[in-house]
Design an enzyme around this catalytic site. Sequence first.
Site, PDB file in Angstrom:
ATOM      1  N   TYR A  60       5.925 -12.257  -2.132  1.00  0.00           N
ATOM      2  CA  TYR A  60       4.510 -12.078  -2.458  1.00  0.00           C
ATOM      3  C   TYR A  60       3.611 -12.346  -1.256  1.00  0.00           C
ATOM      4  O   TYR A  60       2.598 -11.672  -1.061  1.00  0.00           O
ATOM      5  CB  TYR A  60       4.100 -12.920  -3.678  1.00  0.00           C
ATOM      6  CG  TYR A  60       4.403 -12.157  -4.947  1.00  0.00           C
ATOM      7  CD1 TYR A  60       3.561 -11.136  -5.374  1.00  0.00           C
ATOM      8  CD2 TYR A  60       5.555 -12.405  -5.667  1.00  0.00           C
ATOM      9  CE1 TYR A  60       3.852 -10.383  -6.497  1.00  0.00           C
ATOM     10  CE2 TYR A  60       5.859 -11.669  -6.799  1.00  0.00           C
ATOM     11  CZ  TYR A  60       5.001 -10.656  -7.207  1.00  0.00           C
ATOM     12  OH  TYR A  60       5.304  -9.903  -8.316  1.00  0.00           O
ATOM     13  N   ASP A  97      -3.261  -4.788  -5.873  1.00  0.00           N
ATOM     14  CA  ASP A  97      -3.960  -4.917  -4.586  1.00  0.00           C
ATOM     15  C   ASP A  97      -5.475  -4.829  -4.822  1.00  0.00           C
ATOM     16  O   ASP A  97      -5.927  -4.597  -5.946  1.00  0.00           O
ATOM     17  CB  ASP A  97      -3.472  -3.854  -3.587  1.00  0.00           C
ATOM     18  CG  ASP A  97      -3.819  -2.433  -4.000  1.00  0.00           C
ATOM     19  OD1 ASP A  97      -4.973  -2.187  -4.418  1.00  0.00           O
ATOM     20  OD2 ASP A  97      -2.951  -1.543  -3.903  1.00  0.00           O
ATOM     21  N   HIS A 114      -2.498  -5.120 -14.533  1.00  0.00           N
ATOM     22  CA  HIS A 114      -1.331  -5.933 -14.131  1.00  0.00           C
ATOM     23  C   HIS A 114      -1.723  -7.118 -13.253  1.00  0.00           C
ATOM     24  O   HIS A 114      -0.858  -7.690 -12.577  1.00  0.00           O
ATOM     25  CB  HIS A 114      -0.284  -5.062 -13.422  1.00  0.00           C
ATOM     26  CG  HIS A 114       0.391  -4.100 -14.353  1.00  0.00           C
ATOM     27  ND1 HIS A 114       1.158  -3.029 -13.937  1.00  0.00           N
ATOM     28  CD2 HIS A 114       0.415  -4.048 -15.704  1.00  0.00           C
ATOM     29  CE1 HIS A 114       1.611  -2.360 -14.982  1.00  0.00           C
ATOM     30  NE2 HIS A 114       1.174  -2.957 -16.067  1.00  0.00           N
ATOM     31  N   CYS A 173      -1.586 -30.503 -12.317  1.00  0.00           N
ATOM     32  CA  CYS A 173      -0.447 -30.992 -13.100  1.00  0.00           C
ATOM     33  C   CYS A 173       0.856 -31.054 -12.297  1.00  0.00           C
ATOM     34  O   CYS A 173       1.863 -31.536 -12.803  1.00  0.00           O
ATOM     35  CB  CYS A 173      -0.257 -30.155 -14.362  1.00  0.00           C
ATOM     36  SG  CYS A 173       0.469 -28.530 -14.057  1.00  0.00           S
ATOM     37  N   THR A 213       1.326   7.196 -10.705  1.00  0.00           N
ATOM     38  CA  THR A 213       2.129   6.249 -11.483  1.00  0.00           C
ATOM     39  C   THR A 213       3.320   6.953 -12.126  1.00  0.00           C
ATOM     40  O   THR A 213       3.206   8.121 -12.513  1.00  0.00           O
ATOM     41  CB  THR A 213       1.295   5.533 -12.575  1.00  0.00           C
ATOM     42  OG1 THR A 213       2.160   4.719 -13.366  1.00  0.00           O
ATOM     43  CG2 THR A 213       0.555   6.492 -13.476  1.00  0.00           C
ATOM     44  N   ASN A 238       0.475  13.605  -9.106  1.00  0.00           N
ATOM     45  CA  ASN A 238       1.714  12.930  -8.685  1.00  0.00           C
ATOM     46  C   ASN A 238       2.631  13.983  -8.065  1.00  0.00           C
ATOM     47  O   ASN A 238       2.819  15.049  -8.653  1.00  0.00           O
ATOM     48  CB  ASN A 238       2.396  12.295  -9.914  1.00  0.00           C
ATOM     49  CG  ASN A 238       3.423  11.251  -9.524  1.00  0.00           C
ATOM     50  OD1 ASN A 238       4.219  11.458  -8.613  1.00  0.00           O
ATOM     51  ND2 ASN A 238       3.405  10.128 -10.213  1.00  0.00           N
ATOM     52  N   ALA A 256      -2.036  11.733  -3.746  1.00  0.00           N
ATOM     53  CA  ALA A 256      -3.369  11.410  -4.274  1.00  0.00           C
ATOM     54  C   ALA A 256      -4.460  11.522  -3.206  1.00  0.00           C
ATOM     55  O   ALA A 256      -5.584  11.949  -3.504  1.00  0.00           O
ATOM     56  CB  ALA A 256      -3.353   9.998  -4.856  1.00  0.00           C
TER      57      ALA A 256
END
Length: 274
Positions: A60, A97, A114, A173, A213, A238, A256
């Site tokens: 990540y 992003d 998401h 925590c 997608t 696409n 795109a």
Amino acid sequence: MTNAIFLRMRTLLITGAGVSAESGIPTFRGKDGYWRNLDPAKLATAKAFADRPKLVWEWYRQRRQWIRQAQPNPAHEAIVRLARHLNEFLLVTQNVDDLHFRAGMPHEKMVQIHGDIFETRCTGCNFVSPGSGGSAGLLGSCMLRGKSGDLNSAAPILQPDLESAEVPTCPECGEFMRPGVVWFGERLDTRQIQRVENFIAHAASDVVIVAGTTAAFGYIIDWAVRARAEKGQLLEVNPDATPLCPFATRLIREPAGVALPRLVDELLPTLRLR
Ligand code: NAD
Ligand code: ZN
């Protein structure tokens, strides 16, 4: 009068990783998606994080870095141009992003279904360190909640050293922190679902555009199909075929960054003449 006609083109636009591909952000299923020979579809899971949190964080951080270095491309810019001409417009992006945001898409016209890769949240309590754009700006200080869930906006928040710790831990925590994204197999945020459902329920869309997608998630097809008005258009952008194809009224088999600027040019003058 021209503006009044513009405003009547209700539009839902759904994007996926392909829209950011031309900015150099790898898609999950593309040839560059693999990282150190590891499949992103397996890394982006709660199981991978439970088994190998350090590795998942490394991935990540790398992705955050790629995104910081990337710039919005003509597809992001065309979408903003379209949105500016319409007041009945919603962008639903699966992208975590911030390129739509950096291209100029206002928060209120966008749902990051998401999540936001720049957000970091606790696995044990409600503590959230906001992302750089996307949902963080929309929800603001509401996201900075303590263990009790009380709003904590008045108190200064001690930001944990989230970027350098191998696996960052929560200042409230002590549990592991995780990226604020929806992993494969996890539920979507109900507030974000509600925003999409409200848009669909309010009125049918004259134009639905689905770009970049694989449409692998059932809710993407469901939203696209349900949103379209009986006489409306459902356009798919696409280079490859997807499960959405049978429902589309028009297929644009191009990247795109090429197709969307042209499509927006096409749509805007058409509306002026209607
Ligand atoms: P995906 O990786 O499964 O599929 C990408 C799709 O984009 C494919 O259908 C491919 O044919 C198409 N594509 C590739 N290049 C394109 C281009 N230049 N123009 C138009 N289309 C192009 O992506 P997904 O369907 O969005 O789903 C994967 C999941 O991974 C999502 O949950 C998403 O959140 C996440 N993801 C996000 C990013 C990001 O934020 N940029 C990047 C990778 C994955
Ligand atoms: Zn916590």
